[in-house]
Design a protein around this motif. Structure first.
Motif, PDB file in Angstrom:
ATOM      1  N   UNK A   6       0.574  -1.008  -0.312  1.00  0.00           N
ATOM      2  CA  UNK A   6      -0.074  -0.183  -0.011  1.00  0.00           C
ATOM      3  C   UNK A   6       0.806   1.084  -0.249  1.00  0.00           C
ATOM      4  N   UNK A   7       1.659   1.603   0.454  1.00  0.00           N
ATOM      5  CA  UNK A   7       2.956   2.355   0.241  1.00  0.00           C
ATOM      6  C   UNK A   7       3.689   2.147  -0.171  1.00  0.00           C
ATOM      7  N   UNK A   8       3.765   1.664  -1.041  1.00  0.00           N
ATOM      8  CA  UNK A   8       4.235   1.256  -2.202  1.00  0.00           C
ATOM      9  C   UNK A   8       3.136   1.701  -3.185  1.00  0.00           C
ATOM     10  N   UNK A   9       2.151   1.815  -3.245  1.00  0.00           N
ATOM     11  CA  UNK A   9       1.201   1.776  -4.019  1.00  0.00           C
ATOM     12  C   UNK A   9       1.378   3.709  -3.982  1.00  0.00           C
ATOM     13  N   UNK A  10       1.409   3.986  -2.870  1.00  0.00           N
ATOM     14  CA  UNK A  10       1.049   5.286  -2.237  1.00  0.00           C
ATOM     15  C   UNK A  10       1.609   6.438  -3.140  1.00  0.00           C
ATOM     16  N   UNK A  11       3.180   5.816  -2.458  1.00  0.00           N
ATOM     17  CA  UNK A  11       4.091   6.743  -3.793  1.00  0.00           C
ATOM     18  C   UNK A  11       4.245   6.860  -5.063  1.00  0.00           C
ATOM     19  N   UNK A  12       3.798   5.277  -5.732  1.00  0.00           N
ATOM     20  CA  UNK A  12       3.544   5.573  -7.098  1.00  0.00           C
ATOM     21  C   UNK A  12       2.030   6.875  -7.330  1.00  0.00           C
ATOM     22  N   UNK A  13       1.605   6.685  -7.147  1.00  0.00           N
ATOM     23  CA  UNK A  13       0.330   8.026  -7.135  1.00  0.00           C
ATOM     24  C   UNK A  13       0.069   9.250  -7.041  1.00  0.00           C
ATOM     25  N   UNK A  14       1.291   9.082  -5.470  1.00  0.00           N
ATOM     26  CA  UNK A  14       1.256  10.645  -5.245  1.00  0.00           C
ATOM     27  C   UNK A  14       2.378  11.578  -5.371  1.00  0.00           C
ATOM     28  N   UNK A  16       6.358  13.034  -6.885  1.00  0.00           N
ATOM     29  CA  UNK A  16       7.372  13.274  -8.331  1.00  0.00           C
ATOM     30  C   UNK A  16       8.873  12.573  -8.331  1.00  0.00           C
ATOM     31  N   UNK A  17       9.287  12.668  -8.910  1.00  0.00           N
ATOM     32  CA  UNK A  17      10.824  12.937  -9.053  1.00  0.00           C
ATOM     33  C   UNK A  17      10.875  14.572  -8.107  1.00  0.00           C
ATOM     34  N   UNK A  18      11.815  14.584  -6.760  1.00  0.00           N
ATOM     35  CA  UNK A  18      12.074  15.319  -6.504  1.00  0.00           C
ATOM     36  C   UNK A  18      11.094  16.242  -5.194  1.00  0.00           C
ATOM     37  N   UNK A  19       9.372  15.617  -5.370  1.00  0.00           N
ATOM     38  CA  UNK A  19       8.643  15.835  -4.555  1.00  0.00           C
ATOM     39  C   UNK A  19       9.123  16.090  -3.217  1.00  0.00           C
ATOM     40  N   UNK A  29      11.371   5.854  -5.271  1.00  0.00           N
ATOM     41  CA  UNK A  29      10.583   6.848  -5.906  1.00  0.00           C
ATOM     42  C   UNK A  29      11.082   8.326  -6.974  1.00  0.00           C
ATOM     43  N   UNK A  30      12.162   8.783  -5.836  1.00  0.00           N
ATOM     44  CA  UNK A  30      12.398   9.725  -6.181  1.00  0.00           C
ATOM     45  C   UNK A  30      12.147  11.261  -5.412  1.00  0.00           C
ATOM     46  N   UNK A  31      11.516  10.511  -4.443  1.00  0.00           N
ATOM     47  CA  UNK A  31      10.544  12.149  -3.150  1.00  0.00           C
ATOM     48  C   UNK A  31      12.556  11.998  -2.524  1.00  0.00           C
ATOM     49  N   UNK A  32      12.241  13.567  -1.997  1.00  0.00           N
ATOM     50  CA  UNK A  32      13.215  14.007  -0.605  1.00  0.00           C
ATOM     51  C   UNK A  32      11.978  13.650   0.266  1.00  0.00           C
ATOM     52  N   UNK A  59       3.557  22.592  11.112  1.00  0.00           N
ATOM     53  CA  UNK A  59       3.811  23.973  10.110  1.00  0.00           C
ATOM     54  C   UNK A  59       4.765  25.205   9.770  1.00  0.00           C
ATOM     55  N   UNK A  60       5.783  24.794   9.856  1.00  0.00           N
ATOM     56  CA  UNK A  60       6.491  25.234   9.331  1.00  0.00           C
ATOM     57  C   UNK A  60       7.389  24.575   8.727  1.00  0.00           C
ATOM     58  N   UNK A  61       7.744  23.195   8.519  1.00  0.00           N
ATOM     59  CA  UNK A  61       8.339  22.155   7.617  1.00  0.00           C
ATOM     60  C   UNK A  61       7.547  22.326   6.071  1.00  0.00           C
ATOM     61  N   UNK A  62       6.589  22.813   6.483  1.00  0.00           N
ATOM     62  CA  UNK A  62       5.316  22.946   5.824  1.00  0.00           C
ATOM     63  C   UNK A  62       5.693  23.944   4.714  1.00  0.00           C
ATOM     64  N   UNK A  63       5.459  25.173   5.139  1.00  0.00           N
ATOM     65  CA  UNK A  63       5.991  26.439   5.192  1.00  0.00           C
ATOM     66  C   UNK A  63       7.813  26.376   4.525  1.00  0.00           C
ATOM     67  N   UNK A  64       8.302  25.684   4.741  1.00  0.00           N
ATOM     68  CA  UNK A  64      10.004  25.533   4.286  1.00  0.00           C
ATOM     69  C   UNK A  64       9.643  24.786   3.307  1.00  0.00           C
ATOM     70  N   UNK A  65       9.264  23.676   2.898  1.00  0.00           N
ATOM     71  CA  UNK A  65       9.331  22.231   1.994  1.00  0.00           C
ATOM     72  C   UNK A  65       8.225  22.112   0.641  1.00  0.00           C
ATOM     73  N   UNK A  66       6.761  23.149   0.983  1.00  0.00           N
ATOM     74  CA  UNK A  66       5.705  23.414   0.135  1.00  0.00           C
ATOM     75  C   UNK A  66       5.464  21.552  -0.079  1.00  0.00           C
ATOM     76  N   UNK A  67       5.749  20.586   0.470  1.00  0.00           N
ATOM     77  CA  UNK A  67       5.420  18.959   0.172  1.00  0.00           C
ATOM     78  C   UNK A  67       4.202  18.355  -0.222  1.00  0.00           C
ATOM     79  N   UNK A  68       4.600  17.498  -1.362  1.00  0.00           N
ATOM     80  CA  UNK A  68       3.296  17.022  -1.701  1.00  0.00           C
ATOM     81  C   UNK A  68       1.935  16.074  -0.599  1.00  0.00           C
ATOM     82  N   UNK A  69       3.362  15.719  -0.107  1.00  0.00           N
ATOM     83  CA  UNK A  69       2.182  14.693   1.067  1.00  0.00           C
ATOM     84  C   UNK A  69       2.737  14.302   2.273  1.00  0.00           C
TER      85      UNK A  69
END
Length: 398
Positions: free
Chosen positions: A104-112, A114-117, A136-139, A156-166
């Motif tokens: 399930x984790x691997x599928x989620x990574x594939x679905x959500x 991109x490289x560099x996210x 999957x190339x995520x940071x 909150x600080x990490x979201x502001x700094x990194x603009x994460x995908x998930x």
């Protein structure tokens, strides 16, 4: 002449993995291993599982041995939806069956991803999740926490700094620390996730293994959050890890994306196992079985905690989990748990060094101990050996 296959950059230099090393340690006959979260096979509900396999092969044998549906067999999806509906109303069409929550984790990574996210995780967090996301190339960026889980201000600080995908979280009896996020913290984290419209991967393989206190609803059940959460569960910790059946709950179009990713990876999960697990959930007493397992695990946790209490360095901190499978120790005092492992194995006891659970800035003084595999007497004797190794390590000149 040998042939050197080209190796994808994502796997270059990864000749092995910490997960593989866990099972190698567990297989050594001269070592009592607390490295892996490996259930005691004596606790498996073997007779009931055998009845269910026999029934499926007798009454649905041809179907059970045939190809199946990517999203999962109807009976299994219905049973999974019923279990999730205890906390969050769920329909069968919102459920994707997976070959354990690891797939399930691997599928989620594939679905959500991109490289560099960027994907945010707790620090520390489940090491195989970090591997799945990084492959999957995520940071993968770790967010600090305390004994109650990820810190809202740090999130909150990490979201502001990194603009994460998930964001990836294990709120209940977290692997590796055993800590649980109380409802007030879940609400704080949920508000942040909702406000930032951040995709949440909520992993809940241990939530039913509660020794004390009241069951806590998942973050996905909070108002507005179910639509942006992939909620994962598994039968591995409740029924048997050898039956690789888990599931992911998703709402909306992302469910179809998960199905496409699943089809590309494994096409389907085992039909015979799905039908057997569905039969087990329909006809057998899972809750009674889990209650027996919990009682055993509670005594084993207490044996481990008691054996370590007051015997570690003053700088040490250990968790006292309310459930799950793991106890986490931060030894401090300049101890390197990775370097100490060889001496511990020579003394007949193994643990998993904690550095591998950190996305960055690992704490090498940490280690994870699983208390579910061995009896209280074996745990007590083994912890005596481990304390002796720690004491001898502290006596060595720096």
């Amino acid at each position: 002449m040998t042939f050197d296959f080209p190796v994808a950059d994502r796997y270059r230099g990864l000749a092995t993995s910490p997960v593989k090393e866990i099972f190698a340690l567990a297989a050594r006959p001269d070592v009592v291993s607390f490295a892996g979260g490996i259930p005691d096979p004596a606790l498996f509900d073997l007779d009931a599982v055998r009845r269910c396999y026999d029934w499926v092969l007798t009454h649905q044998g041809q179907r059970a041995l045939q190809y199946g549906v990517t999203e999962g067999e109807a009976e299994m999806r219905e049973q999974a939806a019923a279990r999730m509906s205890r906390f969050l109303p769920t329909s069968a069409d919102q459920v994707q069956i997976t070959s354990g929550s690891q797939e399930g984790l691997f599928i989620a990574a594939q679905a959500l991803l991109n490289e560099g996210d960027v994907i945010l995780v707790e620090s520390p967090t489940y090491l195989a999740a970090v591997q799945a996301f990084a492959a999957h190339g995520a940071r993968v960026i770790g967010v600090p926490g305390d004994d109650h889980g990820v810190l809202p201000d740090a999130l909150e600080a990490a979201i502001g700094e990194h603009s994460p995908a998930a964001l990836y979280l294990i709120p209940s009896f977290q692997n590796p620390t055993g800590r649980t996020m109380p409802m007030s913290r879940r609400e704080q984290v949920g508000e942040i996730v909702l406000r930032h419209r951040l995709a949440l991967i909520e992993d809940d393989p241990y939530g039913d293994l509660r020794f004390s206190g009241e069951a806590l609803a998942p973050i996905a059940s909070l108002p507005g959050l179910s639509k942006q959460t992939l909620l994962m569960n598994s039968m591995s910790k409740l029924m048997s890890p050898g039956v690789r059946i888990g599931w992911t709950r998703a709402e909306g179009p992302i469910g179809q994306t998960l199905a496409v990713a699943k089809s590309a990876i494994s096409m389907q999960s085992s039909v015979v196992d799905q039908l057997t697990v569905a039969r087990y959930l329909e006809t057998e007493d899972l809750e009674g079985h889990v209650a027996q397992v919990i009682d055993v695990y509670r005594h084993r946790r207490d044996a481990m905690a008691d054996a370590l209490s007051g015997r570690l360095p003053d700088s040490a901190h250990i968790t006292y989990p309310e459930g799950g499978m793991f106890l986490w120790a931060s030894l401090g005092s300049g101890i390197n748990a990775q370097d100490m492992l060889a001496d511990a194995c020579d003394a007949g006891v193994a643990y998993l060094p904690g550095w591998s659970f950190f996305a960055q800035d690992p704490d090498f003084s940490t280690l994870r101990l699983s208390f579910v595999t061995h009896s209280p007497d074996v745990i007590a004797e083994s912890m005596d050996r481990l304390v002796g190794v720690i004491d001898r390590t502290l006596e060595q000149p720096i």
